[in-house]
Write a protein that holds these residues in place. Structure first.
Motif, short mmCIF file in Angstrom:
data_model
loop_
_atom_site.label_atom_id
_atom_site.label_comp_id
_atom_site.label_asym_id
_atom_site.label_seq_id
_atom_site.Cartn_x
_atom_site.Cartn_y
_atom_site.Cartn_z
N LEU A 125 0.91 -1.12 0.13
CA LEU A 125 0.11 -0.09 0.22
C LEU A 125 1.15 1.01 0.16
O LEU A 125 0.62 2.14 -0.11
N ALA A 129 1.32 4.13 -2.66
CA ALA A 129 0.86 5.49 -2.27
C ALA A 129 2.36 6.33 -3.50
O ALA A 129 1.88 7.62 -3.89
N ALA A 134 3.22 10.58 -4.19
CA ALA A 134 3.60 10.60 -2.85
C ALA A 134 4.64 10.33 -2.19
O ALA A 134 5.76 9.51 -2.41
N ARG A 138 4.70 12.10 3.47
CA ARG A 138 2.95 12.37 2.78
C ARG A 138 2.62 11.31 2.44
O ARG A 138 1.65 10.75 3.54
N VAL A 139 3.38 9.90 2.42
CA VAL A 139 2.69 8.33 2.27
C VAL A 139 2.78 8.38 3.73
O VAL A 139 2.02 7.37 4.74
N THR A 142 -0.18 9.64 5.37
CA THR A 142 -1.87 9.74 4.38
C THR A 142 -2.34 7.96 4.52
O THR A 142 -2.89 7.31 4.35
N VAL A 143 -1.01 7.35 4.83
CA VAL A 143 -1.04 5.52 4.60
C VAL A 143 -0.87 5.45 6.01
O VAL A 143 -1.56 4.67 6.27
N PRO A 146 -2.79 7.05 9.31
CA PRO A 146 -3.97 6.46 9.23
C PRO A 146 -4.23 4.91 9.95
O PRO A 146 -4.73 4.33 9.89
N LEU A 147 -3.70 4.31 9.48
CA LEU A 147 -4.12 2.56 8.94
C LEU A 147 -2.80 1.93 10.31
O LEU A 147 -3.23 1.10 10.65
N SER B 74 8.37 8.45 -6.80
CA SER B 74 6.93 8.94 -6.79
C SER B 74 7.36 10.45 -7.70
O SER B 74 6.66 11.08 -7.56
N ARG B 86 -4.40 -2.84 -4.43
CA ARG B 86 -3.68 -2.28 -3.27
C ARG B 86 -4.15 -0.33 -3.29
O ARG B 86 -3.92 0.62 -3.60
N PHE B 88 -6.49 2.14 -0.82
CA PHE B 88 -6.69 2.58 0.53
C PHE B 88 -7.26 2.05 1.37
O PHE B 88 -8.70 3.12 0.69
N HIS B 90 -8.58 2.64 4.10
CA HIS B 90 -9.37 4.15 5.17
C HIS B 90 -9.80 5.61 4.56
O HIS B 90 -10.84 5.91 5.16
N TYR B 99 -6.55 10.68 -5.20
CA TYR B 99 -4.86 10.44 -4.16
C TYR B 99 -3.49 10.92 -4.90
O TYR B 99 -3.01 11.47 -4.60
#
Lengths: 234, 373
Positions: A125, A129, A134, A138-139, A142-143, A146-147, B74, B86, B88, B90, B99
């Motif tokens: 994941l 991102a 990202a 930022r990863v 935002t990922v 939160p997870l 990135s 994959r 997200f 949430h 995103y």
């Protein structure tokens, strides 16, 4: 005086405990998150050593940690003297010192809970991102975080609970000063050492249980809400 | 031009793949599981760092070991669609889609728009839901939309349909075929399913044991016998290119023009004049030495035998050259081949039941964006 009628001394011990516990979480969490993320996701040389150092407070007697803090951060300690000279900050025998002692003791527990929850996140994941543009921060924001929210919550609750129970390191580093460093466990201990102190000790024991249960119940409620969110309810 | 030259070591597996393919169109990386297809895609995306080599799309170099170039993941702006989606978990579908949306206003204004993506992929009803509540097909559609909305300079798709069952696959496959109408960027498509490749790809790269076994237009490679072990025995067949000549709605059939000859397929949702690719499996082709009469088989294409390849069994594979020069494979029994005295150079008729051509065998031809846009 009934069991629930608290004396001013007892109120002050309760307030101080909550204050020290809350500040330990506030001070400890950012560091614990950064450390847990480094350990879980970034390969670097000397990782095993860092991992070991963090766990020291779990395996040595708290009194030893307290004494070490006193040597380092006490007014004549290398760090303490420097802080005193440059900022006029003195940690020994203050409630801020109690926060430091609690934080150090709670740190390995916080790092462990957060690290486990970060390691449970599918790195795919985070990779996804990054392909979406990202950068690492930022990863993380935002990922990853939160997870890892359930783990962050668990880390904060463990840290708070450990702070409430802190005794050995606190009494060694910042002593047992009423209104300044005499938290609930210290107050309870003190009451058991004076004649006629049993009713007060009993009240503080019950109070400790109530606070601990309240913290657990609150965290369980928040954990449920988080799980619902992560499991797809909208 | 997509230029790929990768050497990498993954445990005991060595990857050594070099190929150039055109940027215009869909390139399929085809091979068995473990052949190294996904590793190549990951190297292009930046998720795997090759030990040496060069990766470039047109003027943009992403990796070059001789110059020390290695653009961070990135910053590559390559839309990756993973096999497992994959998404997200949430975030809502809407937040997932947005995103990777670029902050640069010029880039953000490039097609496709959010609304176009939502419309093509049928995501309107899902926007406020979260991924754990979506079906597999819905998840892949969101993943595809998310990769389009980052306004990528290329799309990298790693078996996006592999985790889906037949019905879900049928729901997503047609959308994939239309992606290039939304954003004309090169697509690298990893697959081990020949039906997907024929339906979607223009160029085929055959990957075997970490090396490139063949590169070229899909029609050419699928009809080459030396590559048969890689393109697959069960899948053996050829791809014909033609143009829709007429539709017979009362029979539910369409006639496809192949040079002077016509060919009938069961489909009515085609436009007259549209060009088309038809995949014909070798086992669906029978051979006659005289023009057949009084038969239910609609298609009899005249041609000449180019060569006959024995297989280890009761069958032989016969390669035919049709009148317009396209090639066709027929798999018949050795016994029939002997009885008919078939040999190279014999004029024959290839008999193909229209019913053997299903929806999955018809694909848009290369460079068909004009018809779609």
């Amino acid at each position: 005086m009934t069991v629930l009628d608290l004396s001013p001394d007892e109120w002050s011990a309760l307030a101080l405990s909550l204050q020290v516990g809350a500040w330990s979480v506030v001070v400890g969490m950012p560091l614990a998150v950064a450390t847990a993320w480094l350990l879980a996701r970034i390969p670097f040389p000397g990782k095993a050593l860092v991992d070991g150092l963090i766990h020291i407070p779990l395996v040595v007697p708290p009194v030893v940690v307290g004494y070490l803090l006193l040597l380092l951060l006490g007014r004549r300690g290398p760090i303490g003297a420097w802080l005193d000279a440059h900022f006029g900050i003195s940690l020994a025998f203050t409630w801020q010192g109690a926060v430091i002692a609690s934080t150090v003791m709670a740190f390995p527990l916080m790092v462990r809970a957060i690290r486990l929850s970060i390691e449970a996140i599918d790195p795919g994941l985070e990779a996804a991102a990054r392909t979406l543009g990202a950068g690492r921060l930022r990863v993380l924001a935002t990922v990853t975080l939160p997870l890892a929210a359930p783990g962050l919550l668990a880390g904060a609750v463990l840290g708070f609970a450990r702070s409430l129970g802190e005794f050995g390191a606190t009494i060694t580093f910042v002593s047992n000063i009423p209104g300044e460093t005499r938290t609930m466990p210290l107050a309870l201990y003190t009451f058991t050492q004076v004649p006629g102190g049993e009713p007060a000790a009993l009240r503080l024991m019950i109070l400790s249980l109530v606070v601990a249960f309240a913290a657990l119940a609150l965290s369980e409620m928040m954990a449920r809400r988080l799980r619902r969110r992560l499991d797809g309810g909208s | 031009m997509i230029q790929i030259d990768i050497r990498a070591k993954l445990g005991s597996f060595a990857l050594d793949a070099t190929f150039d393919v055109p940027t215009d169109g869909v390139t399929a990386l085809f091979g068995r599981s473990g052949a190294g297809k996904t590793s190549i895609l990951n190297a292009v995306a930046g998720l795997l760092r090759p030990t040496a080599g060069r990766i470039a799309i047109d003027d943009t170099t992403f990796f070059d070991s001789s110059e020390g170039t290695d653009v961070p993941i990135s910053l590559r702006r390559l839309g990756v669609v993973f096999q497992d989606g994959r998404l997200f978990p949430h975030l809502t579908v809407r937040a997932n889609l947005l995103y990777g949306a670029p902050r640069d206003p010029v880039l953000a204004a490039e097609p496709p728009s959010f609304d176009d993506v939502v419309a093509l992929l049928g995501l309107g009803a899902l926007l406020d839901r979260r991924p754990p509540g979506l079906s597999g097909g819905e998840r892949q559609r969101v993943a595809i939309g998310r990769s389009l909305l980052m306004k990528p300079q290329a799309l990298l798709m790693d078996e996006p349909l592999a985790a889906l069952d037949g019905a879900r696959k049928a729901e997503v496959l047609p959308m994939l075929a239309e992606l290039r109408a939304l954003r004309r960027v090169p697509i690298l498509y990893v697959s081990h399913q020949m039906d997907e490749v024929v339906r979607l790809a223009d160029t085929l790269v055959l990957i075997s044991d970490g090396c490139v076994a063949g590169v070229g237009p899909v029609e050419d490679l699928t009809s080459r016998i030396d590559l048969r072990p890689l393109t697959g025995r069960h899948e053996a067949g050829a791809v014909l290119r033609g143009r829709v000549a007429s539709i017979e709605p009362e029979w539910g059939l369409a006639s496809i023009e192949l040079g002077q000859q016509t060919f009938t397929v069961p489909a009515t949702d085609l436009a007259v004049g549209q060009s088309l690719r038809v995949r014909i499996r070798a086992r669906d082709v029978a051979i006659a030495v005289a023009p057949p009469s009084a038969t239910s088989v609609l298609n009899a294409l005249a041609g000449t035998i180019v060569n006959i390849a024995a297989t280890d069994g009761p069958h032989v594979d016969i390669r035919l050259s049709l009148l317009d020069g396209q090639h066709l494979w027929a798999r018949i029994t050795r016994k029939s081949a002997a009885a008919l005295r078939l040999d190279e150079g014999c004029p024959v008729y290839a008999l193909i039941k229209a019913g053997a051509i299903d929806r999955h065998s018809l694909g848009p031809p290369p460079g068909s964006e004009d018809e779609l846009a």
